[in-house]
Design an enzyme around this catalytic site. Structure first.
Site, short mmCIF file in Angstrom:
data_model
loop_
_atom_site.label_atom_id
_atom_site.label_comp_id
_atom_site.label_asym_id
_atom_site.label_seq_id
_atom_site.Cartn_x
_atom_site.Cartn_y
_atom_site.Cartn_z
N GLU A 114 0.83 -1.20 0.00
CA GLU A 114 0.00 0.00 0.00
C GLU A 114 0.87 1.26 0.00
O GLU A 114 0.54 2.26 -0.64
CB GLU A 114 -0.91 0.04 1.25
CG GLU A 114 -1.86 -1.14 1.40
CD GLU A 114 -1.27 -2.29 2.18
OE1 GLU A 114 -0.07 -2.58 2.00
OE2 GLU A 114 -1.99 -2.91 2.98
N THR A 173 15.91 -41.44 2.69
CA THR A 173 16.26 -40.83 1.40
C THR A 173 17.71 -40.34 1.40
O THR A 173 18.43 -40.48 0.41
CB THR A 173 15.28 -39.69 1.07
OG1 THR A 173 13.97 -40.26 0.98
CG2 THR A 173 15.62 -38.97 -0.20
N1 LIG Z 1 10.55 -40.85 -6.33
C1 LIG Z 1 10.59 -39.94 -5.38
O1 LIG Z 1 9.98 -38.88 -5.49
C2 LIG Z 1 11.40 -40.23 -4.15
C3 LIG Z 1 11.63 -39.19 -3.23
C4 LIG Z 1 12.37 -39.49 -2.11
C5 LIG Z 1 12.83 -40.76 -1.91
N2 LIG Z 1 12.59 -41.72 -2.81
C6 LIG Z 1 13.05 -43.10 -2.61
O2 LIG Z 1 12.48 -43.58 -1.43
C7 LIG Z 1 13.38 -44.49 -0.81
C8 LIG Z 1 13.56 -44.09 0.64
O3 LIG Z 1 12.31 -44.02 1.22
P1 LIG Z 1 12.01 -44.38 2.74
O4 LIG Z 1 10.55 -44.38 2.84
O5 LIG Z 1 12.79 -45.58 3.12
O6 LIG Z 1 12.72 -43.17 3.46
P2 LIG Z 1 12.28 -41.74 3.99
O7 LIG Z 1 10.82 -41.58 4.00
O8 LIG Z 1 13.13 -40.75 3.30
O9 LIG Z 1 12.82 -41.86 5.46
C9 LIG Z 1 12.17 -42.72 6.35
C10 LIG Z 1 12.78 -42.56 7.70
O10 LIG Z 1 12.55 -41.26 8.18
C11 LIG Z 1 12.69 -41.27 9.60
N3 LIG Z 1 11.70 -40.42 10.20
C12 LIG Z 1 11.96 -39.29 10.88
N4 LIG Z 1 10.86 -38.71 11.32
C13 LIG Z 1 9.85 -39.50 10.94
C14 LIG Z 1 8.46 -39.43 11.13
N5 LIG Z 1 7.88 -38.43 11.80
N6 LIG Z 1 7.71 -40.43 10.63
C15 LIG Z 1 8.27 -41.43 9.93
N7 LIG Z 1 9.60 -41.54 9.72
C16 LIG Z 1 10.38 -40.58 10.23
C17 LIG Z 1 12.53 -42.74 9.99
O11 LIG Z 1 13.79 -43.22 10.39
P3 LIG Z 1 14.23 -43.04 11.91
O12 LIG Z 1 13.24 -43.82 12.72
O13 LIG Z 1 15.59 -43.58 11.96
O14 LIG Z 1 14.15 -41.60 12.16
C18 LIG Z 1 12.13 -43.44 8.71
O15 LIG Z 1 12.62 -44.76 8.63
C19 LIG Z 1 14.64 -44.42 -1.59
O16 LIG Z 1 14.71 -45.54 -2.43
C20 LIG Z 1 14.51 -43.17 -2.41
O17 LIG Z 1 15.15 -43.29 -3.65
C21 LIG Z 1 11.88 -41.47 -3.93
#
Ligand SMILES: NC(=O)c1ccc[n+]([C@@H]2O[C@H](COP(=O)([O-])OP(=O)(O)OC[C@H]3O[C@@H](n4cnc5c(N)ncnc54)[C@H](OP(=O)(O)O)[C@@H]3O)[C@@H](O)[C@H]2O)c1
Length: 355
Positions: free
Chosen positions: A47, A191
């Site tokens: 503004e 990730t």
């Molecule tokens: N295509 C895509 O867009 C894309 C994007 C990203 C990743 N990816 C793929 O996804 C795969 C990894 O996925 P992911 O599911 O294993 O890993 P993620 O979702 O990146 O991480 C999971 C981890 O996050 C931690 N975490 C921290 N706070 C959390 C909460 N509030 N709730 C849940 N978890 C929490 C947990 O580990 P802690 O208990 O140790 O904290 C859990 O095991 C890889 O292969 C990657 O290439 C693909």
């Protein structure tokens, strides 16, 4: 008001934690005599720019503002005083300011000073423009957008533990431009361990640092993670637990010595973690994955917007799936926008209806 909305959008990605605001002054004969937008927190409000541009022509004119003019003294003086001093006869407002310091008080002040006020013109557009600001003020957490790249057969990775390319170069540029609009970008520890992303803004003009957030309750992220070699791109925050900091104190110190800041929240409590991030001044968070973190955010009801890129690739039976089938998410979205980004299809929508 359309012109004011277009002006407001010029500040996109620059005004946080303040809202985007545009203003236009129209003379009684219908001529635009001044316009302006809020450019950066700490700088004059829209503004003020519009009134300055209008000068004496503001007397008896109508001021269009996308957001209710402020009536409190923040880092700049109250806009309502300037509007009254300038001799504006009528103010047309897109949407009321949800900030309790302003909410309705700006309108009341203007009316008490004999100015005619109309509220709610292009209200949906004006509110959508500032969703991060509205959500932070109302819920005390950042606006959260979940972004994912899927293959045609709905996989997020080729196989467990495999770093996988899914989308085309055009989508990479699109994602980098999207990141530039956010205060922060976040991923789960899984990730970081598998993909080791830098989470920077490349191939898109970056005007401010991008905060990188890692959700890592057990502090599993290694000091060798690529993100730590890109400190200049922006701060790195690790959301972890008190237990991890205590049990892995040496690793916690090592991560801090690399420039990361450790923030503590209750185990896997995303709502609390987001409040902690909001207290750090983060108004918008782009949650890039992976599926476990996306699922947790969805279940916690803290996702406001979703973007899904779908490529022509297929990974077949070994592929890692997202947390939900795509159609189940898309069907629950509002204000859907579907477009092609090179060979990839991009679907974007809002979780809460805004109209
Ligand atoms: N295509 C895509 O867009 C894309 C994007 C990203 C990743 N990816 C793929 O996804 C795969 C990894 O996925 P992911 O599911 O294993 O890993 P993620 O979702 O990146 O991480 C999971 C981890 O996050 C931690 N975490 C921290 N706070 C959390 C909460 N509030 N709730 C849940 N978890 C929490 C947990 O580990 P802690 O208990 O140790 O904290 C859990 O095991 C890889 O292969 C990657 O290439 C693909």
């Amino acid at each position: 008001m359309d012109r004011a909305l277009r002006m407001a959008a010029l500040g996109r990605g620059l005004t946080s934690p303040n809202p985007l605001v545009g203003a236009v002054v129209i003379s009684p004969s219908g001529v635009v005599v001044g316009s302006g937008y809020h450019r950066r927190a700490g700088e004059p409000h829209a503004e003020v720019y519009a009134l300055r541009a209008a000068g004496p022509a503001a007397r008896g004119a109508t001021l269009f503002s996308t957001l209710e003019p402020c009536c409190h003294t923040g880092s700049t003086g109250p806009c309502v005083d300037r509007i009254v001093e300038a001799g504006i006869a009528r103010v047309v407002i897109g949407v009321e300011d949800p900030n309790p310091q302003v909410h309705g008080k700006g309108i009341q002040f203007l009316r008490e000073h004999g100015i005619a006020v109309t509220v709610g013109v292009r209200e949906t557009e004006a509110a959508r423009l500032n969703l991060p600001f509205f959500i932070r003020v109302r819920y005390g957490r950042p606006f959260v957008m979940m972004k994912v790249a899927l293959t045609r057969d709905e996989c997020v990775a080729e196989a467990l533990g495999v770093r996988s390319a899914i989308t085309a170069e055009q989508t990479t540029s699109d994602v980098h431009a999207l990141r530039a609009e956010f205060d922060a970008v976040g991923v789960g520890s899984g990730t970081v361990l598998i993909d080791d992303p830098e989470l920077t803004v490349r191939a898109s003009p970056q005007t401010r640092p991008l905060t990188r957030v890692i959700f890592d309750s057990r502090l599993r992220v290694p000091c060798s993670a690529a993100m730590f070699s890109t400190q200049q791109a922006g701060p790195i925050l690790i959301v972890t637990t008190e237990a991890a900091v205590t049990h892995s104190s040496d690793h916690a110190e090592a991560l801090e010595s690399l420039g990361a800041r450790l923030l503590v929240a209750p185990l896997h409590d995303l709502t609390s973690a987001l409040t902690v991030l909001s207290n750090e001044g983060i108004t918008s968070l782009l949650l890039e994955g992976g599926p476990i973190l996306h699922g947790a955010a969805w279940e916690a009801g803290v996702v406001d917007r979703v973007r899904i890129y779908v490529s022509q690739t297929e990974f077949g039976r070994s592929g890692v799936r997202w947390f939900r089938v795509r159609s189940a998410i898309v069907e629950s979205l509002n204000n859907l926008d579907v477009r092609m980004v090179g060979p990839d299809e991009c679907t974007d929508g809002y979780v809460h209806r805004i109209d």
